[in-house]
Write a protein that holds these residues in place. Sequence first.
Motif, PDB file in Angstrom:
ATOM      1  N   LYS A   1       0.804  -1.216   0.000  1.00  0.00           N
ATOM      2  CA  LYS A   1       0.000   0.000   0.000  1.00  0.00           C
ATOM      3  C   LYS A   1       0.841   1.272   0.000  1.00  0.00           C
ATOM      4  O   LYS A   1       0.330   2.366  -0.232  1.00  0.00           O
ATOM      5  CB  LYS A   1      -0.937   0.008   1.206  1.00  0.00           C
ATOM      6  CG  LYS A   1      -1.999  -1.095   1.165  1.00  0.00           C
ATOM      7  CD  LYS A   1      -2.922  -1.005   2.369  1.00  0.00           C
ATOM      8  CE  LYS A   1      -3.988  -2.084   2.303  1.00  0.00           C
ATOM      9  NZ  LYS A   1      -4.912  -2.017   3.477  1.00  0.00           N
ATOM     10  N   LYS A   2       2.120   1.145   0.266  1.00  0.00           N
ATOM     11  CA  LYS A   2       2.985   2.314   0.324  1.00  0.00           C
ATOM     12  C   LYS A   2       3.216   2.871  -1.073  1.00  0.00           C
ATOM     13  O   LYS A   2       3.382   2.109  -2.035  1.00  0.00           O
ATOM     14  CB  LYS A   2       4.318   1.937   0.971  1.00  0.00           C
ATOM     15  CG  LYS A   2       5.099   3.119   1.502  1.00  0.00           C
ATOM     16  CD  LYS A   2       6.304   2.654   2.309  1.00  0.00           C
ATOM     17  CE  LYS A   2       7.039   3.856   2.888  1.00  0.00           C
ATOM     18  NZ  LYS A   2       8.225   3.448   3.675  1.00  0.00           N
ATOM     19  N   THR A   3       3.220   4.192  -1.224  1.00  0.00           N
ATOM     20  CA  THR A   3       3.380   4.807  -2.546  1.00  0.00           C
ATOM     21  C   THR A   3       4.767   5.388  -2.771  1.00  0.00           C
ATOM     22  O   THR A   3       5.084   5.787  -3.885  1.00  0.00           O
ATOM     23  CB  THR A   3       2.343   5.920  -2.754  1.00  0.00           C
ATOM     24  OG1 THR A   3       2.508   6.917  -1.739  1.00  0.00           O
ATOM     25  CG2 THR A   3       0.926   5.363  -2.717  1.00  0.00           C
ATOM     26  N   TYR A   4       5.593   5.455  -1.734  1.00  0.00           N
ATOM     27  CA  TYR A   4       6.917   6.030  -1.938  1.00  0.00           C
ATOM     28  C   TYR A   4       7.934   5.373  -1.002  1.00  0.00           C
ATOM     29  O   TYR A   4       7.590   4.782   0.021  1.00  0.00           O
ATOM     30  CB  TYR A   4       6.911   7.543  -1.697  1.00  0.00           C
ATOM     31  CG  TYR A   4       6.711   7.949  -0.254  1.00  0.00           C
ATOM     32  CD1 TYR A   4       7.804   8.156   0.586  1.00  0.00           C
ATOM     33  CD2 TYR A   4       5.436   8.107   0.277  1.00  0.00           C
ATOM     34  CE1 TYR A   4       7.634   8.502   1.919  1.00  0.00           C
ATOM     35  CE2 TYR A   4       5.261   8.461   1.606  1.00  0.00           C
ATOM     36  CZ  TYR A   4       6.367   8.658   2.420  1.00  0.00           C
ATOM     37  OH  TYR A   4       6.182   9.005   3.730  1.00  0.00           O
TER      38      TYR A   4
ATOM     39  N   GLU B   1       8.660   7.504  -6.019  1.00  0.00           N
ATOM     40  CA  GLU B   1       7.205   7.456  -5.834  1.00  0.00           C
ATOM     41  C   GLU B   1       6.549   6.745  -7.008  1.00  0.00           C
ATOM     42  O   GLU B   1       6.802   7.059  -8.176  1.00  0.00           O
ATOM     43  CB  GLU B   1       6.626   8.869  -5.708  1.00  0.00           C
ATOM     44  CG  GLU B   1       5.123   8.874  -5.455  1.00  0.00           C
ATOM     45  CD  GLU B   1       4.579  10.254  -5.137  1.00  0.00           C
ATOM     46  OE1 GLU B   1       3.341  10.392  -5.062  1.00  0.00           O
ATOM     47  OE2 GLU B   1       5.376  11.185  -4.964  1.00  0.00           O
TER      48      GLU B   1
ATOM     49  N   MET C   1       2.987   6.412  -8.284  1.00  0.00           N
ATOM     50  CA  MET C   1       1.737   7.129  -8.025  1.00  0.00           C
ATOM     51  C   MET C   1       0.513   6.215  -8.088  1.00  0.00           C
ATOM     52  O   MET C   1       0.428   5.334  -8.950  1.00  0.00           O
ATOM     53  CB  MET C   1       1.587   8.275  -9.028  1.00  0.00           C
ATOM     54  CG  MET C   1       2.697   9.292  -8.952  1.00  0.00           C
ATOM     55  SD  MET C   1       2.578  10.517 -10.250  1.00  0.00           S
ATOM     56  CE  MET C   1       4.175  11.311 -10.079  1.00  0.00           C
ATOM     57  N   LYS C   2      -0.410   6.453  -7.177  1.00  0.00           N
ATOM     58  CA  LYS C   2      -1.691   5.753  -7.175  1.00  0.00           C
ATOM     59  C   LYS C   2      -2.778   6.792  -6.957  1.00  0.00           C
ATOM     60  O   LYS C   2      -3.325   6.939  -5.868  1.00  0.00           O
ATOM     61  CB  LYS C   2      -1.710   4.687  -6.075  1.00  0.00           C
ATOM     62  CG  LYS C   2      -0.711   3.556  -6.300  1.00  0.00           C
ATOM     63  CD  LYS C   2      -0.775   2.520  -5.204  1.00  0.00           C
ATOM     64  CE  LYS C   2       0.232   1.396  -5.458  1.00  0.00           C
ATOM     65  NZ  LYS C   2       0.215   0.382  -4.376  1.00  0.00           N
ATOM     66  N   ASN C   3      -3.048   7.529  -8.025  1.00  0.00           N
ATOM     67  CA  ASN C   3      -4.023   8.621  -7.958  1.00  0.00           C
ATOM     68  C   ASN C   3      -5.394   8.092  -8.363  1.00  0.00           C
ATOM     69  O   ASN C   3      -5.759   8.093  -9.536  1.00  0.00           O
ATOM     70  CB  ASN C   3      -3.579   9.755  -8.893  1.00  0.00           C
ATOM     71  CG  ASN C   3      -4.402  11.010  -8.712  1.00  0.00           C
ATOM     72  OD1 ASN C   3      -5.566  10.957  -8.306  1.00  0.00           O
ATOM     73  ND2 ASN C   3      -3.802  12.145  -9.023  1.00  0.00           N
TER      74      ASN C   3
END
Length: 243
Positions: free
Chosen positions: A184-187, A198, A200-202
């Motif tokens: 779940k971590k994005t960076y 990073e 990205m999960k926008n």
Amino acid sequence: MYYDYERVKNLDCLFYFLVGERGSGKTYGFKQWAIDDYFETGSRFVYIRRDDNEIKKAARKFFDDIENQYPGYEFKFRINDNAYTFCIRPTSEGGEKIPWEPIGYGASISVGAKDKSISYYGVNKICFDEFIARKYLADEIDKFLNLYETISRMNDIPCYFLSNSLSVVNPYFDYFKVQLPYGKKTYTISKNGLIYTEFMKNEAYREAKRNTKFGRLIQGTDFEKYAVDNEFYLDNKTFIEKK
């Protein structure tokens, strides 16, 4: 809905690898930040592409999508003796000739690494756009590092590497031993705080894109996984399972 640099621009890393969905505002956001920072502090930027043809093509249209956000100003890109300069000035009125002021510089790895005499005065940020590619230059990392040192000159200027998710296998990730965030971590921050990565999960942007006609057209395809879900387009996960 679009990428916001507020979180990363106040970190103390040196290299920032930002890999995100197509059209999610990575380059646009950098332009906006660069222009606003020039107005506020007088600082300039460097915009890098891989080869000379790329920088010339991209730089000529660099301000096309953002200049309407700054009424009262004119923008242009000029080439003079292999030096590429982004310029700005207040809109001329009554025939008054207002001189152009440099707001930033353009450079290519293929040519810029060879010319160590060009001055990049007043630069406080660098953007390397489309750093992940299908094809790379010979000794590309050495060429990039030479160009970076020419620009930075021991000033530790942060560089923002921007790309779509083309392939996790690339010379930059290999050279700097970059690993993408997992789960779940994005960076992630690595190299003793020097490298920020990073992925990205926008979700707001992805949902909006899925609801366009084009988004509905590519639904269920490999291109949707790449352009919408930010999955690496050239990578094959056959025989790979989750830990």
